[in-house]
Scaffold this active site. Structure first.
Site, short mmCIF file in Angstrom:
data_model
loop_
_atom_site.label_atom_id
_atom_site.label_comp_id
_atom_site.label_asym_id
_atom_site.label_seq_id
_atom_site.Cartn_x
_atom_site.Cartn_y
_atom_site.Cartn_z
N ASP A 160 -1.50 -86.08 -95.90
CA ASP A 160 -0.28 -85.30 -96.14
C ASP A 160 0.36 -85.63 -97.50
O ASP A 160 0.56 -86.80 -97.85
CB ASP A 160 0.72 -85.59 -95.03
CG ASP A 160 1.82 -84.56 -94.94
OD1 ASP A 160 2.58 -84.41 -95.92
OD2 ASP A 160 1.91 -83.88 -93.90
N SER A 182 2.76 -79.90 -97.28
CA SER A 182 2.71 -79.89 -95.82
C SER A 182 3.15 -78.53 -95.28
O SER A 182 2.53 -77.52 -95.58
CB SER A 182 3.55 -81.05 -95.27
OG SER A 182 3.23 -81.32 -93.94
#
Length: 609
Positions: A473, A358
């Site tokens: 993610d 991320s």
């Protein structure tokens, strides 16, 4: 496999010596002599199989020279779990237990094995019954030692490395000397590092080379053996090496050369390395994918001839001392990663491989490109403050936010350059909803990896790659990808988590202050910001991942890993990009203090200077 006659190995007495010092210690000399006389000598070339899993265990083996790998056969393929060194008995547990082979034994080098079949063994035991209790004791001890090794054996670092020119390249003796010198400076002791050419080895048959190799390998140093030149010499070197180092001039044809084919046939992908050499560090890197095709190296490295740091970095990888930097996700808190990088650079701590999830992937990708910390901070502010990339709502069918500006900003700033073309090795982590597993990005456009790794579920739409995988993610499964980093390299890792240990996140707003649907619609239409600090969806999602990363990091770290948890700017939340520069400064000061206070971190300074 070639088989000799019984007793033709007796001149050097090597088998008798092993029996006396190992499995048959304390056994009568006459019995040992009888066993030795009955044994046969087998020559097992590299890549050949000595026994297969499930075969009848009707022969006892002793490894005289070479090396064997132990493979467990599964429906998913073969898995290497151990290796057997010269001087060790082979398969004695199954032999004495009267069962079948529980593993496949394959020669990882040209090997010589002494074999004693059951008929010959039974004849000797009949004549010397005192062998039986001695053998039972030895087998029991061996079984106890094996049982104690619960996890599979990890791969050992190659110390005998075959160096071959790659594609249309030619061997550069000066470059190999520089690499050998870098290895000498890297290892902390006085172990020998030898750069060997064909002319350095006494002429003779393959057995003479194996004897020479055994003698020098016993010194526990590193042997870089130039395999170029005569084809027979090159094949011999590759068959008896632990690692393959393919050296390519980036300007040459990447077509696979015959010597490389021989090396790849003899040495498995986990022990293959590719060096792509260019003249100057300021030259752009491109076309790496064509060099990777067909070679399947575990890692590749870009080396500039005018950069001594590049040679030092490769030396650390080859000797198991490469420094990994693992960066966790956490939104704007990820600006701390940039301060960590600046602090490490100022302290002279090397960064050899970067991996992140991320926000960690976004920051790490920028550094892997070669961007400076100030330039990366400029880019983050341009994306998230000026362009408001994470502030654009949409009709909530696929996501709450419209990704158009975010995607455009990522593509502009990271470009379509392949991850493999970055000057520093890099990987990003996303969660693959198609395979229900981690997705490790090591190839493909850099911006795709950053976009997929930061696709917060429900906040942003998932990223769909060219294979149709649905990626979200990486923090959903692994916000601190230490395990992936460890699978790529040996050596210490600097692991950066976001959110201080013991830090609590509390708000002033009471639950009943939660805005209802009508109020939310009015505030949205009037562009009115609430005075309440009630957490948003984005904050809740990213905070959840931060919690997961802190819990996971405690169990994943090893003794040589270094955990850094930089202090967070007071009151900073995961969308407060306007505080990013201040956060980076605070993290840089934190690293300076840690270098003084943490001996393990301070010890890495010399590696980067």
């Amino acid at each position: 496999m070639a088989m000799g006659q019984p007793g033709e190995h007796d001149a050097d007495g090597s088998l008798r010596d092993w029996m006396q010092s190992g499995l048959f210690a304390n056994v009568d000399q006459a019995a040992i002599d009888a066993l030795s006389q009955k044994a046969h000598r087998l020559e097992v070339p590299a890549g050949a199989t000595l026994v297969r899993q499930g075969d009848a265990a009707d022969t006892l083996y002793f490894l005289e020279t070479g090396r064997l790998r132990v493979l467990i056969e599964t429906p998913m393929g073969s898995k290497a779990v151990a290796q057997i060194e010269a001087g060790e008995p082979v398969g004695e547990l199954a032999f004495f237990g009267g069962g079948t082979r529980t593993a496949t034994l394959q020669a990882s080098r040209d090997s010589v094995v002494m074999a004693l079949d059951r008929e010959c063994y039974d004849m000797v035991v009949a004549a010397y019954p005192q062998l039986v209790p001695a053998i039972l004791t030895a087998v029991t001890q061996r079984l106890a030692a094996v049982t104690a090794k619960t996890p599979p054996m990890e791969a050992r670092l190659p110390r005998v490395i075959a160096v071959v020119p790659s594609g249309g390249s030619r061997t550069d003796p000066a470059l190999l000397r520089r690499l050998a010198d870098a290895i000498r400076r890297t290892i902390p002791d006085d172990r020998q590092v030898m750069l060997v050419r064909e002319s350095d080895v006494p002429p003779g048959p393959a057995s003479a080379y194996q004897a020479w190799l055994r003698e020098h390998e016993a010194r526990r140093g590193y042997l870089l053996i130039d395999a170029s030149g005569d084809a027979e010499w090159g094949a011999l070197v590759c068959r008896n090496a632990d690692g393959l180092l393919m050296v390519a001039d980036a300007g040459c044809s990447p077509a696979l050369a015959p010597l490389e084919m021989a090396g790849c046939a003899a040495i498995e992908p986990p022990n293959r390395t590719l060096l792509l050499v260019r003249e100057r560090a300021d030259q752009p890197v491109n076309g790496t994918a064509a060099w990777l095709a067909g070679r399947d190296p575990h890692l590749h490295h870009h080396v500039a001839r005018d950069s001594e740091a590049d040679f030092e970095r490769v030396a650390r990888f080859l000797t198991g001392r490469a420094v990994g930097l693992v960066l966790a996700g956490g939104g704007a808190l990820g600006c701390a990663h940039l301060g960590i990088v600046r602090g490490l650079q100022e302290a002279g701590v090397p960064i050899d491989l970067i991996g992140g999830t991320s926000a960690g992937a976004a920051m790490g990708a920028a550094i892997a490109q070669g961007l400076t910390v100030p330039r990366t901070l400029d880019q983050m502010e341009a994306m998230f403050i000026d362009a408001k990339a994470m502030r654009r709502f949409t009709v909530p069918i696929h996501s709450l936010l419209d990704p158009a500006v975010f995607d455009a900003e990522l593509e502009e700033r990271y470009g379509n350059a392949d991850i493999a073309d970055q000057p520093i090795n890099f990987f990003a982590i996303s969660t693959n909803l198609s395979t229900n597993d981690l997705h490790v990005h090591r190839r493909g456009p850099l911006w795709h990896a950053v976009r997929a790794s930061g696709s917060l579920p429900t906040i942003l739409p998932p990223f769909i790659d060219t294979d149709g995988n649905i990626l979200v993610d990486g923090g959903v499964l692994d916000n601190v990808p230490v395990v992936t980093m460890r699978a790529l390299k040996s050596g210490p890792n600097i692991v950066v988590t976001l959110g201080e240990a013991g830090q609590t996140w509390r708000i002033k707003a009471a639950y009943h202050s939660l805005r209802r649907r009508g109020q939310l619609i009015r505030d949205l239409l009037l562009r009115r910001k609430s005075d309440s600090d009630f957490p948003s969806i984005v904050e809740i999602m990213q905070r959840s991942m931060v919690v997961a990363s802190r819990i996971a990091s405690r169990s994943m770290l090893r003794e040589d890993d270094i955990l850094l948890s930089p202090p967070i700017v007071q009151g900073m939340q995961i969308l407060d990009w306007h505080l990013g520069r201040k956060q980076a400064e605070q993290a840089a000061r934190y690293v300076a203090e840690e270098v003084v206070a943490n001996p393990a971190l301070a010890a890495l300074q010399s590696s980067g200077r």
